[in-house]
Design a protein around this motif. Sequence first.
Motif, short mmCIF file in Angstrom:
data_model
loop_
_atom_site.label_atom_id
_atom_site.label_comp_id
_atom_site.label_asym_id
_atom_site.label_seq_id
_atom_site.Cartn_x
_atom_site.Cartn_y
_atom_site.Cartn_z
N LEU A 16 0.84 -1.20 0.00
CA LEU A 16 0.00 0.00 0.00
C LEU A 16 0.87 1.25 0.00
N LYS A 17 1.85 1.26 0.87
CA LYS A 17 2.73 2.42 0.98
C LYS A 17 3.57 2.61 -0.29
N ILE A 75 9.81 1.36 -12.88
CA ILE A 75 9.06 1.77 -11.69
C ILE A 75 7.57 1.64 -11.95
N ALA A 76 7.12 2.00 -13.15
CA ALA A 76 5.70 1.84 -13.49
C ALA A 76 5.30 0.37 -13.45
N ASP A 77 6.17 -0.51 -13.92
CA ASP A 77 5.89 -1.95 -13.89
C ASP A 77 5.77 -2.47 -12.46
N GLU A 78 6.35 -1.78 -11.54
CA GLU A 78 6.29 -2.15 -10.12
C GLU A 78 5.10 -1.48 -9.41
N VAL A 79 4.89 -0.20 -9.68
CA VAL A 79 3.89 0.58 -8.94
C VAL A 79 2.47 0.34 -9.43
N LEU A 80 2.24 0.31 -10.72
CA LEU A 80 0.87 0.17 -11.21
C LEU A 80 0.22 -1.13 -10.73
N PRO A 81 0.91 -2.28 -10.80
CA PRO A 81 0.31 -3.49 -10.23
C PRO A 81 0.13 -3.41 -8.71
N ALA A 82 1.01 -2.68 -8.03
CA ALA A 82 0.88 -2.51 -6.58
C ALA A 82 -0.38 -1.71 -6.24
N GLN A 124 2.76 14.02 -17.62
CA GLN A 124 2.20 13.82 -16.29
C GLN A 124 0.72 13.46 -16.37
N THR A 125 0.01 14.13 -17.26
CA THR A 125 -1.41 13.83 -17.44
C THR A 125 -1.60 12.38 -17.89
N ASP A 126 -0.76 11.92 -18.79
CA ASP A 126 -0.81 10.51 -19.22
C ASP A 126 -0.52 9.57 -18.05
N MET A 127 0.47 9.91 -17.24
CA MET A 127 0.82 9.06 -16.10
C MET A 127 -0.32 9.03 -15.09
N ILE A 128 -0.95 10.16 -14.85
CA ILE A 128 -2.08 10.21 -13.92
C ILE A 128 -3.22 9.33 -14.43
N ALA A 129 -3.43 9.32 -15.74
CA ALA A 129 -4.48 8.46 -16.32
C ALA A 129 -4.15 6.99 -16.08
N LYS A 130 -2.88 6.60 -16.21
CA LYS A 130 -2.47 5.22 -15.93
C LYS A 130 -2.66 4.86 -14.46
N ILE A 131 -2.33 5.78 -13.60
CA ILE A 131 -2.50 5.58 -12.15
C ILE A 131 -3.98 5.43 -11.81
N THR A 132 -4.79 6.30 -12.36
CA THR A 132 -6.24 6.26 -12.11
C THR A 132 -6.82 4.95 -12.62
N ALA A 133 -6.38 4.49 -13.77
CA ALA A 133 -6.85 3.22 -14.31
C ALA A 133 -6.47 2.05 -13.39
N ALA A 134 -5.27 2.10 -12.85
CA ALA A 134 -4.81 1.04 -11.95
C ALA A 134 -5.63 1.02 -10.65
N LEU A 135 -6.15 2.15 -10.25
CA LEU A 135 -6.97 2.27 -9.04
C LEU A 135 -8.43 1.88 -9.27
N ALA A 136 -8.83 1.73 -10.51
CA ALA A 136 -10.25 1.60 -10.86
C ALA A 136 -10.80 0.19 -10.85
N ILE A 137 -10.06 -0.78 -10.40
CA ILE A 137 -10.56 -2.16 -10.45
C ILE A 137 -11.81 -2.32 -9.60
#
Length: 137
Positions: A16-17, A75-82, A124-137
Amino acid sequence: MSESRMPLTSEEQITLKKAAYGAVTLVSLAYPGAWSSTKENVVGAKVLTGATGAVGRILSGKDKFRLDGKNTADIADEVLPALTATVAALQIKSPAETEEFRRAVTTAVRQAAASTKGGASPAQTDMIAKITAALAI
């Protein structure tokens, strides 16, 4: 391990952290510049440490985590699945905390990006979209 009052395992709390602070790191890496990255990380970290409930206690705790990636893609390969794994664990073990986690991460990355000179960059906007998608499950 932190007193989370949440049935997440120690490993899930570290994930989580790592997910939350890693998301801020990804946004800062999407906008080049050492000063900018430092500022974005500080802004994002302030938001995360201001989270409430069990999520806030975990994010404010002293538990250590490490990002192993050597570049933004790693880092994205590590963080997005986390991020996805954390939402899944929260939905099962503490549904009431799921939205607090999503809100904290989303607010942190948006405020971090907004702190850059001229506001959020397209990367950054693209990265935020990827982060938001990873949170949307």
